[in-house]
Design a protein around this motif. Structure first.
Motif, PDB file in Angstrom:
ATOM      1  N   PRO A 105       0.837  -1.198   0.000  1.00  0.00           N
ATOM      2  CA  PRO A 105       0.000   0.000   0.000  1.00  0.00           C
ATOM      3  C   PRO A 105       0.876   1.253   0.000  1.00  0.00           C
ATOM      4  O   PRO A 105       2.000   1.249   0.513  1.00  0.00           O
ATOM      5  N   ALA A 106       0.356   2.339  -0.564  1.00  0.00           N
ATOM      6  CA  ALA A 106       1.146   3.567  -0.712  1.00  0.00           C
ATOM      7  C   ALA A 106       1.698   4.044   0.626  1.00  0.00           C
ATOM      8  O   ALA A 106       2.838   4.516   0.708  1.00  0.00           O
ATOM      9  N   ALA A 107       0.900   3.938   1.698  1.00  0.00           N
ATOM     10  CA  ALA A 107       1.355   4.428   3.000  1.00  0.00           C
ATOM     11  C   ALA A 107       2.557   3.650   3.523  1.00  0.00           C
ATOM     12  O   ALA A 107       3.351   4.178   4.308  1.00  0.00           O
ATOM     13  N   LEU A 108       2.718   2.400   3.093  1.00  0.00           N
ATOM     14  CA  LEU A 108       3.840   1.584   3.558  1.00  0.00           C
ATOM     15  C   LEU A 108       5.058   1.704   2.644  1.00  0.00           C
ATOM     16  O   LEU A 108       6.086   1.080   2.909  1.00  0.00           O
ATOM     17  N   ARG A 109       4.945   2.499   1.585  1.00  0.00           N
ATOM     18  CA  ARG A 109       6.092   2.743   0.704  1.00  0.00           C
ATOM     19  C   ARG A 109       6.806   4.048   1.046  1.00  0.00           C
ATOM     20  O   ARG A 109       7.807   4.370   0.442  1.00  0.00           O
ATOM     21  N   ARG A 110       6.277   4.800   1.993  1.00  0.00           N
ATOM     22  CA  ARG A 110       6.832   6.115   2.297  1.00  0.00           C
ATOM     23  C   ARG A 110       7.967   6.016   3.291  1.00  0.00           C
ATOM     24  O   ARG A 110       8.014   5.126   4.124  1.00  0.00           O
ATOM     25  N   THR A 111       8.862   6.987   3.205  1.00  0.00           N
ATOM     26  CA  THR A 111      10.017   7.003   4.103  1.00  0.00           C
ATOM     27  C   THR A 111       9.864   8.006   5.227  1.00  0.00           C
ATOM     28  O   THR A 111      10.583   7.928   6.218  1.00  0.00           O
ATOM     29  N   GLN A 112       8.937   8.963   5.098  1.00  0.00           N
ATOM     30  CA  GLN A 112       8.913  10.058   6.058  1.00  0.00           C
ATOM     31  C   GLN A 112       8.159   9.739   7.331  1.00  0.00           C
ATOM     32  O   GLN A 112       8.210  10.484   8.291  1.00  0.00           O
ATOM     33  N   ASN A 113       7.394   8.621   7.353  1.00  0.00           N
ATOM     34  CA  ASN A 113       6.593   8.304   8.520  1.00  0.00           C
ATOM     35  C   ASN A 113       7.257   7.244   9.385  1.00  0.00           C
ATOM     36  O   ASN A 113       8.239   6.626   9.007  1.00  0.00           O
ATOM     37  N   ASP A 114       6.671   7.026  10.559  1.00  0.00           N
ATOM     38  CA  ASP A 114       7.148   5.964  11.427  1.00  0.00           C
ATOM     39  C   ASP A 114       6.676   4.618  10.880  1.00  0.00           C
ATOM     40  O   ASP A 114       5.993   4.572   9.864  1.00  0.00           O
ATOM     41  N   PRO A 115       7.042   3.509  11.522  1.00  0.00           N
ATOM     42  CA  PRO A 115       6.665   2.210  10.967  1.00  0.00           C
ATOM     43  C   PRO A 115       5.171   2.027  10.736  1.00  0.00           C
ATOM     44  O   PRO A 115       4.763   1.227   9.920  1.00  0.00           O
ATOM     45  N   ALA A 116       4.329   2.762  11.446  1.00  0.00           N
ATOM     46  CA  ALA A 116       2.887   2.651  11.189  1.00  0.00           C
ATOM     47  C   ALA A 116       2.538   3.245   9.840  1.00  0.00           C
ATOM     48  O   ALA A 116       1.539   2.883   9.233  1.00  0.00           O
ATOM     49  N   SER A 117       3.369   4.181   9.357  1.00  0.00           N
ATOM     50  CA  SER A 117       3.259   4.731   8.005  1.00  0.00           C
ATOM     51  C   SER A 117       1.840   5.108   7.624  1.00  0.00           C
ATOM     52  O   SER A 117       1.241   4.578   6.726  1.00  0.00           O
ATOM     53  N   GLY A 118       1.289   6.075   8.342  1.00  0.00           N
ATOM     54  CA  GLY A 118      -0.007   6.591   7.940  1.00  0.00           C
ATOM     55  C   GLY A 118      -1.178   5.811   8.484  1.00  0.00           C
ATOM     56  O   GLY A 118      -2.289   5.965   8.011  1.00  0.00           O
ATOM     57  N   SER A 119      -0.940   4.963   9.496  1.00  0.00           N
ATOM     58  CA  SER A 119      -2.034   4.185  10.052  1.00  0.00           C
ATOM     59  C   SER A 119      -3.126   5.103  10.581  1.00  0.00           C
ATOM     60  O   SER A 119      -2.867   6.151  11.141  1.00  0.00           O
ATOM     61  N   THR A 120      -4.335   4.709  10.393  1.00  0.00           N
ATOM     62  CA  THR A 120      -5.469   5.497  10.865  1.00  0.00           C
ATOM     63  C   THR A 120      -6.465   4.552  11.510  1.00  0.00           C
ATOM     64  O   THR A 120      -6.512   3.371  11.188  1.00  0.00           O
ATOM     65  N   ARG A 121      -7.240   5.056  12.402  1.00  0.00           N
ATOM     66  CA  ARG A 121      -8.245   4.220  13.055  1.00  0.00           C
ATOM     67  C   ARG A 121      -9.568   4.361  12.324  1.00  0.00           C
ATOM     68  O   ARG A 121      -9.911   5.428  11.820  1.00  0.00           O
TER      69      ARG A 121
END
Length: 733
Positions: A105-121
């Motif tokens: 998923p796009a959020a898991l391809r990013r480098t700027q976030n923490d390991p959750a990479s854009g996780s949302t509830r």
């Protein structure tokens, strides 16, 4: 004592280069195959995937770069999924790193976030245990709030916010009021999943029961084609096998094309299965998709339903794969990794030794060929589940007839009695916008796209010109730039013009337009479909968005404005696509207790393929089309790979492709066609050309493509072009 060299890992990096790359990690660091790492590639930080650890690198340690960060404690890709992705990269001759990047998923391809990479509830709603004593009084005059509260209370647990908005468009305000009144409360649902509620399955028809019984007898890898007429109940057969799979504590992967993944289908799943459901499609945010992906990987999602890329979702308990509308062209990726999700799903089912169901009223010719050859079980449903008759399909010869916004007088006269009877009518035209071209009546000038070899499409009743190929847009001129004449005319018709013409003929009838432009706003599609279901909207005008996945009980008449485009095309698959669309659109009519009819406007009523479709239905057409393909050695009786090249200078793509052709051993069962300009020779300012490889056997084709992976990059002409290999191309445009 010699100092121990730091460990080396091998990483697949998402770049358009074949091969993998070695990096150093700190001694003692935990690095697992299938986990993500952040690395520096050139000057860019990128997220790659570890494919080997403790590597004996051929590169000196001093020249290796260290990883910047290990992002995962545990692998995101298990061994089975990594095996599938390696196969995908090999079969489609695409770099492994880019293949793995496509699967993430796009959020898991990013480098700027923490390991959750854009996780949302995922927000949900549940009824409070002890509502206020005056609850009934406060809701006495609020039927919308009563309806929402009843839906929330009916759920076994909580109801996802997105579920309520899909079922009740505009529900946000009444939800807020219910919260203020202390009747419901917001909660967080884990992992972006939604919880469905158990529903009672309907009684099966004899045909359905026979198919279900036969499917239950299959063991291990069991590919099955379910070919059923529109409205025959294929979805109920899916649900029966899904219930079997869930009862065995296994997961289900349900693939649907983007236009087939309708709110209706998702709502049916939610109201049928008391299971954790994850939905993956383009309207969900990157964070939501990443949450569903992680939940599926953890085994928390019982059902994952999604579009093409969902085929790569990690599911450790996977027990069944369903590919609905398996013929749909959107399962084939059009750029980057040009994979076909149906074929990847078949390979995944084979690797996992599980059943896979391919369903369609109009199966792809390749799928029919596999079924006839005995590779797939072939189950047929020849009657509608409700007992309703299939609609009659008739032609309207529009030669020499005047058209008003694409509509002929005979079609308008057929529409009128259906509307007067309170029924609904659908007009299908697979072209959005107002009209496909702006023409000068005096000198013949047409408004061109300056970046493509294509005319600009008129939008907004002659006010804007937009290119549907590159997106260029400009105001429409008031006078001809060539001769100065103000006699500019719109040539042809799109959905906007058709809707306008219908309003002039039926001013008192509510009309809804369904296309990418009108449905761009989130929630708009759900709201429009609710109006259709309630009967508020009587006239529907749309593109393929209306062709499948919808069940409109009041719809009794369908008009198809232009079937001729599929009869005369440079693409050999065009007639197949035409027959599929016509059959699917026709299947929307007469699905309940009201008989339906379908009218096709054409200037070629004697065309043999059109005659086969009307005389023998889709099976009759498919028989003739397969015979034609066999005579010409085209798929499925031959195998293709398309080498595409493009550049800003016209000669460069041809020079590159000519050099590529010289590397191929010609003769026998292998042929090379081209290079030739692409049917649209210039798009988005780049000149395009094609080289087509044809092989009688697949085993002859792939060795050539294997050599190309290294040979083409070494050609001097390769530096001046963008090139790509498309295995099993679905279009030649």
């Amino acid at each position: 004592m010699t100092e121990q060299a730091p460990p080396v890992i091998r990483v697949a990096v998402p770049v358009p280069l074949y091969g993998t790359f070695d990096y150093l990690i700190e001694p003692g660091a935990v690095a697992s195959v299938g986990a993500r790492v952040q690395v520096r590639f050139g000057r860019r930080p990128l997220v790659g995937v570890i494919i080997a650890v403790n590597v004996d690198s051929q590169i000196a340690t001093a020249k290796l770069k260290p990883v910047l960060r290990i992002l995962d404690d545990a692998p995101l890709f298990d061994d089975a999924l990594l095996k599938l992705l390696r196969w995908t990269a090999r079969y489609y001759h695409h770099p492994l790193g880019d293949t793995l990047g496509t699967a993430l998923p796009a959020a898991l391809r990013r480098t700027q976030n923490d390991p959750a990479s854009g996780s949302t509830r995922n927000r949900g709603w549940q009824a409070v245990a002890e509502p206020p004593v005056d609850a009934k009084t406060t809701l006495a005059r609020a039927p919308r709030q009563q309806e929402l509260l009843a839906a929330i209370r009916a759920a076994d647990n909580a109801v996802a916010h997105s579920t309520l908005l899909a079922r009740f468009p505009g529900a946000q305000r009444p939800l807020n009021v219910l919260t203020e009144r202390g009747l419901i409360e917001a909660i967080e649902l884990p992992g972006g999943l939604e919880t469905g509620s158990a529903g009672t399955p309907p009684a099966l028809t004899a045909e359905q029961q026979t198919v279900v019984d036969r499917l239950r007898q299959a063991e291990g890898f069991a590919p099955a084609l379910i070919e059923g007429v529109t409205g025959s109940g294929k979805t109920e057969i899916y649900f029966q096998r899904m219930a079997d799979t869930l009862a065995a504590s296994r997961q289900v992967l349900f693939l649907a094309p983007e236009i087939g993944l309708t709110p209706q289908l998702i709502d049916r799943l939610r109201s049928r299965f008391a299971a954790a459901i994850g939905v993956l499609h383009s309207q969900r945010s990157d964070g939501e998709r990443a949450d569903v992906w992680r939940a599926a990987a953890a085994g928390d999602a019982d059902i994952v339903i999604g579009t093409r890329s969902a085929v790569f979702t990690p599911m450790p308990r996977l027990g069944l794969i369903i590919v609905d509308e398996e013929h749909d062209g959107s399962y084939k990726q059009g750029d980057g990794l040009r994979y076909h999700a149906r074929d990847v799903a078949l390979k995944r089912a084979q690797d996992a030794a599980i059943p896979i169901l391919l369903g369609s009223a109009t199966p792809a010719l390749e799928t029919l060929h596999n079924a006839r050859a005995g590779r797939f079980a072939h189950h047929k449903l020849e009657r509608r589940a409700t007992g309703a008759a299939l609609p009659a399909i008739r032609l309207i010869d529009i030669r020499s007839r005047p058209l008003d916004g694409g509509l002929s007088d005979p079609l308008i006269n057929r529409i009128r009695p259906h509307l007067e009877a309170g029924n609904q009518v659908m007009i299908f035209i697979n072209r959005r916008g107002f009209a496909p071209a702006l023409l000068c009546h005096d000198c013949g000038w047409s408004a061109p796209c300056h970046r493509c070899d294509a005319p600009m499409t008129i939008h907004g009743a002659m006010s804007r010109l937009i290119c549907h190929h590159c997106g260029s847009a400009e105001n429409a001129p008031t006078a001809c730039p060539s001769c100065g004449s103000e006699t500019l005319v719109a040539l042809g018709a799109g959905t906007q013009r058709v809707a306008g013409a219908l309003r002039s003929h039926f001013p008192d009838v509510s009309i809804a337009r369904f296309d990418r432009d009108s449905m761009a706003r989130k929630g708009r599609l759900e709201a429009q479909l609710a109006d259709v279901a309630s009967g508020k909207t009587q006239l529907l005008v749309g593109t393929q968005m209306l062709a499948k996945g919808h069940d409109f009980a009041r719809l009794t008449c369908v008009g198809v404005l232009d079937v001729d485009g599929g009869l005369f095309s440079a693409d050999f698959r065009a007639t197949e696509h035409m027959a599929q669309v016509v059959t699917q659109v026709a299947g929307r009519a007469g699905r309940a207790d009201r008989p339906g009819e379908v009218w096709l406007q054409t200037r070629n009523p004697e065309h043999p393929m059109l005659m086969r479709l009307l005389g023998g239905g889709y099976p009759g057409f498919a028989e003739a089309a397969l015979a034609e393909r066999e005579a010409t050695a085209l798929p499925p009786y031959g195998h293709l790979a398309l080498l595409r090249a493009e550049a800003h200078e016209q000669q460069y793509p041809h020079e590159f492709l000519a050099a590529a052709a010289e590397t191929i051993p010609m003769g026998g069962e292998l042929a090379c066609w081209g290079p030739v300009p692409a049917p649209m020779a210039r798009r988005a300012g780049r000149y395009r050309a094609h080289l087509l490889l044809h092989a009688a056997r697949r085993a002859l084709l792939h060795p050539v493509l294997d050599r190309w992976q290294t040979q083409l990059t070494e050609l001097p002409a390769a530096r001046r072009v963008r090139w790509s290999i498309d295995v099993d191309p679905q279009d030649l445009l």
